[in-house]
Design an enzyme around this catalytic site. Structure first.
Site, PDB file in Angstrom:
ATOM      1  N   LYS A  10       0.825  -1.214   0.000  1.00 10.63           N
ATOM      2  CA  LYS A  10       0.000   0.000   0.000  1.00 10.63           C
ATOM      3  C   LYS A  10       0.862   1.269   0.000  1.00 10.63           C
ATOM      4  O   LYS A  10       2.075   1.205   0.243  1.00 10.63           O
ATOM      5  CB  LYS A  10      -0.923  -0.038   1.230  1.00 10.63           C
ATOM      6  CG  LYS A  10      -1.972  -1.158   1.167  1.00 10.63           C
ATOM      7  CD  LYS A  10      -2.924  -1.083   2.366  1.00 10.63           C
ATOM      8  CE  LYS A  10      -4.029  -2.130   2.264  1.00 10.63           C
ATOM      9  NZ  LYS A  10      -5.006  -2.035   3.385  1.00 10.63           N
ATOM     10  N   PHE A  58     -15.336   3.389   6.900  1.00  9.19           N
ATOM     11  CA  PHE A  58     -13.943   3.684   6.550  1.00  9.19           C
ATOM     12  C   PHE A  58     -13.705   3.770   5.042  1.00  9.19           C
ATOM     13  O   PHE A  58     -12.569   3.970   4.601  1.00  9.19           O
ATOM     14  CB  PHE A  58     -13.007   2.638   7.168  1.00  9.19           C
ATOM     15  CG  PHE A  58     -13.310   1.219   6.764  1.00  9.19           C
ATOM     16  CD1 PHE A  58     -12.804   0.679   5.592  1.00  9.19           C
ATOM     17  CD2 PHE A  58     -14.105   0.398   7.577  1.00  9.19           C
ATOM     18  CE1 PHE A  58     -13.080  -0.622   5.219  1.00  9.19           C
ATOM     19  CE2 PHE A  58     -14.383  -0.913   7.207  1.00  9.19           C
ATOM     20  CZ  PHE A  58     -13.874  -1.421   6.016  1.00  9.19           C
ATOM     21  N   ARG A  86      -2.664 -14.378   4.047  1.00 12.66           N
ATOM     22  CA  ARG A  86      -3.301 -13.651   5.157  1.00 12.66           C
ATOM     23  C   ARG A  86      -2.594 -13.968   6.472  1.00 12.66           C
ATOM     24  O   ARG A  86      -2.489 -13.119   7.368  1.00 12.66           O
ATOM     25  CB  ARG A  86      -4.799 -13.950   5.203  1.00 12.66           C
ATOM     26  CG  ARG A  86      -5.528 -13.311   4.011  1.00 12.66           C
ATOM     27  CD  ARG A  86      -7.016 -13.298   4.152  1.00 12.66           C
ATOM     28  NE  ARG A  86      -7.472 -12.374   5.176  1.00 12.66           N
ATOM     29  CZ  ARG A  86      -7.810 -11.103   4.965  1.00 12.66           C
ATOM     30  NH1 ARG A  86      -7.727 -10.576   3.768  1.00 12.66           N
ATOM     31  NH2 ARG A  86      -8.238 -10.359   5.954  1.00 12.66           N
ATOM     32  N   THR A  92      -5.945  -7.330  10.365  1.00  8.92           N
ATOM     33  CA  THR A  92      -6.128  -5.999   9.775  1.00  8.92           C
ATOM     34  C   THR A  92      -5.522  -4.901  10.656  1.00  8.92           C
ATOM     35  O   THR A  92      -4.823  -4.014  10.172  1.00  8.92           O
ATOM     36  CB  THR A  92      -7.640  -5.725   9.578  1.00  8.92           C
ATOM     37  OG1 THR A  92      -8.215  -6.823   8.881  1.00  8.92           O
ATOM     38  CG2 THR A  92      -7.869  -4.442   8.793  1.00  8.92           C
ATOM     39  N   ARG A 103       2.173  -6.923   9.118  1.00  8.21           N
ATOM     40  CA  ARG A 103       1.483  -5.779   9.731  1.00  8.21           C
ATOM     41  C   ARG A 103       1.978  -5.514  11.150  1.00  8.21           C
ATOM     42  O   ARG A 103       2.099  -4.353  11.564  1.00  8.21           O
ATOM     43  CB  ARG A 103      -0.027  -6.014   9.681  1.00  8.21           C
ATOM     44  CG  ARG A 103      -0.617  -5.777   8.284  1.00  8.21           C
ATOM     45  CD  ARG A 103      -1.997  -6.321   8.142  1.00  8.21           C
ATOM     46  NE  ARG A 103      -2.676  -5.863   6.918  1.00  8.21           N
ATOM     47  CZ  ARG A 103      -3.828  -6.357   6.491  1.00  8.21           C
ATOM     48  NH1 ARG A 103      -4.438  -7.322   7.156  1.00  8.21           N
ATOM     49  NH2 ARG A 103      -4.390  -5.896   5.392  1.00  8.21           N
ATOM     50  N   ASN A 113      -2.068  -0.005   6.898  1.00 10.80           N
ATOM     51  CA  ASN A 113      -1.547  -1.290   7.390  1.00 10.80           C
ATOM     52  C   ASN A 113      -0.670  -2.018   6.370  1.00 10.80           C
ATOM     53  O   ASN A 113      -0.623  -3.236   6.329  1.00 10.80           O
ATOM     54  CB  ASN A 113      -2.700  -2.169   7.890  1.00 10.80           C
ATOM     55  CG  ASN A 113      -3.740  -2.436   6.814  1.00 10.80           C
ATOM     56  OD1 ASN A 113      -3.560  -2.021   5.680  1.00 10.80           O
ATOM     57  ND2 ASN A 113      -4.795  -3.137   7.164  1.00 10.80           N
ATOM     58  N   HIS A 116      -2.188  -5.286   1.359  1.00 11.82           N
ATOM     59  CA  HIS A 116      -3.496  -5.897   1.106  1.00 11.82           C
ATOM     60  C   HIS A 116      -3.305  -7.363   0.760  1.00 11.82           C
ATOM     61  O   HIS A 116      -2.319  -7.732   0.128  1.00 11.82           O
ATOM     62  CB  HIS A 116      -4.184  -5.199  -0.086  1.00 11.82           C
ATOM     63  CG  HIS A 116      -5.376  -5.956  -0.604  1.00 11.82           C
ATOM     64  ND1 HIS A 116      -6.624  -5.833  -0.037  1.00 11.82           N
ATOM     65  CD2 HIS A 116      -5.492  -6.879  -1.607  1.00 11.82           C
ATOM     66  CE1 HIS A 116      -7.466  -6.648  -0.683  1.00 11.82           C
ATOM     67  NE2 HIS A 116      -6.799  -7.290  -1.637  1.00 11.82           N
TER      68      HIS A 116
HETATM   69  P1  IDP Z   1      -8.182  -6.737   5.308  1.00 12.68           P
HETATM   70  O1  IDP Z   1      -7.318  -5.786   4.505  1.00 12.68           O
HETATM   71  O2  IDP Z   1      -7.437  -7.294   6.483  1.00 12.68           O
HETATM   72  O3  IDP Z   1      -8.832  -7.794   4.470  1.00 12.68           O
HETATM   73  P2  IDP Z   1     -10.792  -5.428   5.382  1.00 12.68           P
HETATM   74  O4  IDP Z   1     -11.782  -5.599   6.485  1.00 12.68           O
HETATM   75  O5  IDP Z   1     -11.060  -6.116   4.080  1.00 12.68           O
HETATM   76  O6  IDP Z   1      -9.367  -5.859   5.963  1.00 12.68           O
HETATM   77  O7  IDP Z   1     -10.644  -3.877   5.141  1.00 12.68           O
HETATM   78  C1  IDP Z   1      -9.951  -3.394   3.989  1.00 12.68           C
HETATM   79  C2  IDP Z   1      -9.007  -2.304   4.419  1.00 12.68           C
HETATM   80  O8  IDP Z   1      -9.780  -1.203   4.903  1.00 12.68           O
HETATM   81  C3  IDP Z   1      -8.070  -2.634   5.589  1.00 12.68           C
HETATM   82  O9  IDP Z   1      -6.909  -3.325   5.192  1.00 12.68           O
HETATM   83  C4  IDP Z   1      -7.761  -1.265   6.127  1.00 12.68           C
HETATM   84  O10 IDP Z   1      -6.784  -0.598   5.332  1.00 12.68           O
HETATM   85  C5  IDP Z   1      -9.099  -0.549   5.965  1.00 12.68           C
HETATM   86  N1  IDP Z   1      -9.936  -0.636   7.179  1.00 12.68           N
HETATM   87  C6  IDP Z   1     -10.668  -1.691   7.586  1.00 12.68           C
HETATM   88  N2  IDP Z   1     -11.309  -1.441   8.742  1.00 12.68           N
HETATM   89  C7  IDP Z   1     -10.952  -0.179   9.074  1.00 12.68           C
HETATM   90  C8  IDP Z   1     -11.298   0.674  10.178  1.00 12.68           C
HETATM   91  O11 IDP Z   1     -12.047   0.304  11.095  1.00 12.68           O
HETATM   92  N3  IDP Z   1     -10.724   1.908  10.168  1.00 12.68           N
HETATM   93  C9  IDP Z   1      -9.907   2.356   9.169  1.00 12.68           C
HETATM   94  N4  IDP Z   1      -9.562   1.593   8.120  1.00 12.68           N
HETATM   95  C10 IDP Z   1     -10.080   0.336   8.070  1.00 12.68           C
HETATM   96 MG    MG Z   2     -10.225  -7.599   2.924  1.00 11.60          MG
END
Ligand code: IDP
Ligand code: MG
Length: 141
Positions: A10, A58, A86, A92, A103, A113, A116
């Protein structure tokens, strides 16, 4: 289980100039890089990529962040790639991520983070096609 997944370094990873460190961790975890490039997504492209999250609180912050600078999408190959990747990147929110994960080691926050990873074989296929053509993948094999 499929053997490919989509990873993205990212914009925070590129800004911190730690792509090499993160790629080393990915390679040390046994992934082969089938394709990789550095691009900058427009806001609209980021919105398309994260369309599944449209409506989440978000979403605006996420798509702004993902279009804030260059990122590095990559196609990664390993047995059971989605789950394995993962596990390599961790939860996350870096606060919840296991020690030794990407992460945990490199991310500052739940939003920024570092990386992806696709969450299912089905989504991996769609996400890979978002950035890479079939012919570019074949050429890299
Ligand atoms: P993942 O990347 O671990 O699969 P997802 O729930 O798919 O997590 O969310 C996609 C991306 O959105 C996360 O990697 C993160 O960058 C962002 N994100 C998810 N939840 C939050 C939050 O509560 N606050 C801010 N950013 C978030
Ligand atoms: Mg995701």
């Amino acid at each position: 289980m499929g053997n490919v997944t989509l990873g993205i370094l990212k914009p925070d990873c590129v800004r911190k100039n730690i792509q090499g460190k993160v790629i080393t961790k990915i390679q040390d975890a046994g992934f082969k890089i089938l394709a990789m490039k550095q691009i900058r997504m427009t806001k609209q492209q980021a919105e398309g990529f994260y369309a599944v999250h449209k409506g989440r609180p978000f979403y605006e912050e996420l798509t702004k962040f993902m279009s804030s600078g260059p990122c590095v999408p990559m196609v990664l190959q390993k047995d059971d790639a989605v789950a394995a990747f993962r596990k390599t990147i961790g939860a996350t929110d870096p606060k919840d991520a296991d020690p030794g994960t990407v992460r945990k080691e490199f991310a500052d926050s739940k939003g920024e983070n570092i990386v992806h990873g696709s969450d299912s074989d089905e989504n991996a296929k769609v996400e890979i096609a978002y950035f890479f053509t079939n012919s570019s993948l074949i050429a890299n094999q």
